[in-house]
Design an enzyme around this catalytic site. Structure first.
Site, short mmCIF file in Angstrom:
data_model
loop_
_atom_site.label_atom_id
_atom_site.label_comp_id
_atom_site.label_asym_id
_atom_site.label_seq_id
_atom_site.Cartn_x
_atom_site.Cartn_y
_atom_site.Cartn_z
N TRP A 182 -1.27 -1.31 -0.37
CA TRP A 182 -1.57 -0.67 0.91
C TRP A 182 -0.60 -1.23 1.95
CZ3 TRP A 182 -3.13 -3.08 5.53
CH2 TRP A 182 -3.26 -2.18 6.59
N GLU A 223 -2.80 3.06 -1.94
CA GLU A 223 -3.93 3.37 -1.04
C GLU A 223 -3.48 4.06 0.24
OE1 GLU A 223 -6.13 -0.13 0.07
OE2 GLU A 223 -7.51 0.97 1.37
N LYS A 225 -4.19 6.05 4.10
CA LYS A 225 -4.99 5.84 5.31
C LYS A 225 -4.63 6.92 6.32
CE LYS A 225 -6.47 2.02 8.30
NZ LYS A 225 -6.49 0.56 8.42
N ASP A 256 -10.02 4.84 0.00
CA ASP A 256 -10.87 3.94 0.78
C ASP A 256 -11.81 4.83 1.61
OD1 ASP A 256 -11.78 2.42 3.12
OD2 ASP A 256 -10.40 0.85 2.46
N HIS A 283 -12.04 2.01 -2.80
CA HIS A 283 -12.36 0.93 -1.87
C HIS A 283 -13.64 1.37 -1.19
CE1 HIS A 283 -8.59 -1.73 -1.13
NE2 HIS A 283 -9.08 -1.80 -2.35
N ASP A 291 -13.66 1.91 13.24
CA ASP A 291 -13.51 0.85 12.26
C ASP A 291 -13.76 1.38 10.86
OD1 ASP A 291 -13.25 -1.81 11.20
OD2 ASP A 291 -15.41 -1.72 10.86
N ASP A 293 -14.14 -0.57 8.14
CA ASP A 293 -14.54 -1.64 7.23
C ASP A 293 -15.86 -2.33 7.55
OD1 ASP A 293 -11.93 -1.76 5.63
OD2 ASP A 293 -11.22 -1.98 7.68
C1 RNT Z 1 -6.63 -1.52 5.21
C2 RNT Z 1 -6.91 -1.24 3.78
C3 RNT Z 1 -6.69 -2.40 2.85
C4 RNT Z 1 -7.16 -3.69 3.46
C5 RNT Z 1 -7.12 -4.85 2.52
C6 RNT Z 1 -7.22 -6.15 3.24
O1 RNT Z 1 -7.02 -0.52 6.04
O2 RNT Z 1 -8.19 -0.74 3.62
O3 RNT Z 1 -7.28 -2.14 1.65
O4 RNT Z 1 -8.46 -3.59 3.96
O5 RNT Z 1 -6.03 -4.75 1.71
ZN ZN Z 2 -8.96 -0.50 1.63
#
Ligand code: RNT
Ligand code: ZN
Length: 416
Positions: A182, A223, A225, A256, A283, A291, A293
């Site tokens: 990522w 990954e 985003k 993710d 993920h 956010d 996460d």
């Molecule tokens: C970031 C991604 C990635 C990170 C990690 C720390 O937006 O989701 O996976 O969260 O690699």
């Molecule tokens: Zn991630």
């Protein structure tokens, strides 16, 4: 087995669901626990750079791990409260240098020997991630797609080094290591040229992946985003970019759950992507507004992900990883809550009378489909979950929290 489980078993059996078989299947699913929940994505390099890359951890709950030994002790604690045998997902910035620090482009398996040793002693597999953030050469938010060829070169070398680390991990643990790429690259404001950075990212990735590695040791993943903090207007590695890349290069795609439009969910994407790729990395995360996460909870979204994995028969082709970080609550509790929630969602999905539901749908009997799905919601799932925890020798109820609180008093609050 408890009387409650016996009753639950009969209730599910009446619908044609074998709870014992569901538990046996569940026990084989490994979830990859992300090391970075334990120390707010800090790592042990002290690179002098802020976390960056659009990653932000808020909260300052006491007791975070400050050394690799502390982080491993915290992981031991978390794993002892989670039913099943799982994996560790490690970031490159958690390397241990023993006084001989090297830069990211010179990392070697030896720098992760402490982690590999730990995983071996626990009988768990490991996954790995190159770290494209919290480094002076990533301070302007660009890495593999950087306009400067020298910076790109440095990060290509980091990627090459990390794949070798991944392969070494997989070989020594006897279980393929998923090495997930990522990168944060993107623009805060509207770019003029959306094309060139994507061309550069594709070239950099091709350079990183040019050496074939044995898939019994290492599996590459990429990954995507949609946006991040500081990359609100444009992210080079978008979903379309990586989906095309993964399919054309035969790589694993990583979805993710927090990396899409705020109301978009990933469950519906699973069956489409797995038509065109062998494997999929998830993920599992929880987006809340900007956010991506938050700690995973047993939400409709999470249930839908687990249902798709099970209904589609995809369990063996999906790698379940977690990705969240919260520094405002006990960090070990965060791991336990998120992981237990994912396992609960998988169990719920394994307890569906899938054949009956599928038959109803095929006959056009959508009345039965809807009625049955609603009935399932009040079945005695809790008794089956508790039976699973007991079978695995972990606390079935909130008793796990007492353990975490005790550890907080005895260990976490004494740190520093
Ligand atoms: C970031 C991604 C990635 C990170 C990690 C720390 O937006 O989701 O996976 O969260 O690699
Ligand atoms: Zn991630």
């Amino acid at each position: 087995m408890s009387a409650a489980y016996e009753l639950a078993r009969l209730r599910y059996a009446a619908l044609g669901v074998d709870t014992d078989a569901a538990l046996a299947r569940l026990e084989k699913i490994a979830v990859s626990l992300h090391c970075w929940q334990g120390d707010d994505v800090g790592g042990f390099e002290n690179s002098g750079s802020e976390l960056g890359g659009g990653l932000a951890v808020t909260g300052n709950y006491p007791g975070k791990a400050r050394t690799a030994d502390q982080l491993r002790a915290d992981l031991d604690m978390a794993l002892s409260l989670i039913p099943g045998t799982h994996r560790l997902n490690l970031h490159a910035c958690y390397a241990e240098f023993d006084g001989n620090k090297v830069d990211r482009n010179a990392l070697e398996p030896i720098h992760f020997a402490g982690w590999i040793e730990w995983a071996k002693s626990k009988g768990v597999g490991m996954d790995f991630n190159p770290s494209y953030f919290a480094h002076p050469k990533a301070d302007d938010g660009f890495t593999l797609a950087h306009r400067d060829a020298g910076i790109r070169r440095f990060w290509i070398e980091h990627g090459i080094a990390c794949r070798k680390v991944g392969a070494a991990i997989g070989e020594s643990l006897g279980s393929p290591c998923v090495t997930n790429f990522w990168v944060p690259d993107g623009f805060k404001d509207t770019p003029i040229d959306r094309k060139a950075p994507r061309e550069r990212l594709a070239q950099s990735l091709d350079a990183i992946f040019s050496e074939p590695l044995d898939p019994r040791h290492n599996l590459d993943a990429v990954e995507s985003k949609l946006f991040g903090i500081g990359s609100e207007s444009y992210v080079v590695g978008s979903h379309e970019f990586y989906m095309g890349y993964a399919i054309s290069r035969k790589k694993m795609l990583c979805l993710d759950a927090g990396h899409f439009h705020p109301t978009e969910t990933i469950a519906d994407k699973i069956s489409s992507i797995l038509l065109w790729t062998d494997r999929l990395l998830l993920h599992v995360s929880r987006g809340v507004r900007w956010d991506s996460d938050h700690v995973v909870v047993l939400s409709d979204d999470l249930e839908a992900i687990a249902q798709e994995a099970v209904r589609g028969g995809f369990i063996d082709r999906i790698h379940f990883g977690l990705d969240f970080f919260d520094a405002s609550i006990n960090r070990i509790a965060a791991w336990v809550i998120g992981t237990r929630s994912l396992i609960k969602a998988l169990l719920l999905a394994l307890l569906e009378p899938i054949d009956t539901l599928r038959a109803a749908e095929l006959q056009g009997d959508y009345t039965t489909r809807l009625a049955l799905l609603e009935e399932l919601k009040t079945l005695p799932f809790g008794a089956v979950w508790e039976a699973y925890c007991e079978k695995c020798g972990v606390p079935a109820t909130n008793a796990w929290l007492d353990e975490v609180k005790r550890y907080e008093c005895e260990v976490l609050l004494k740190r520093r």
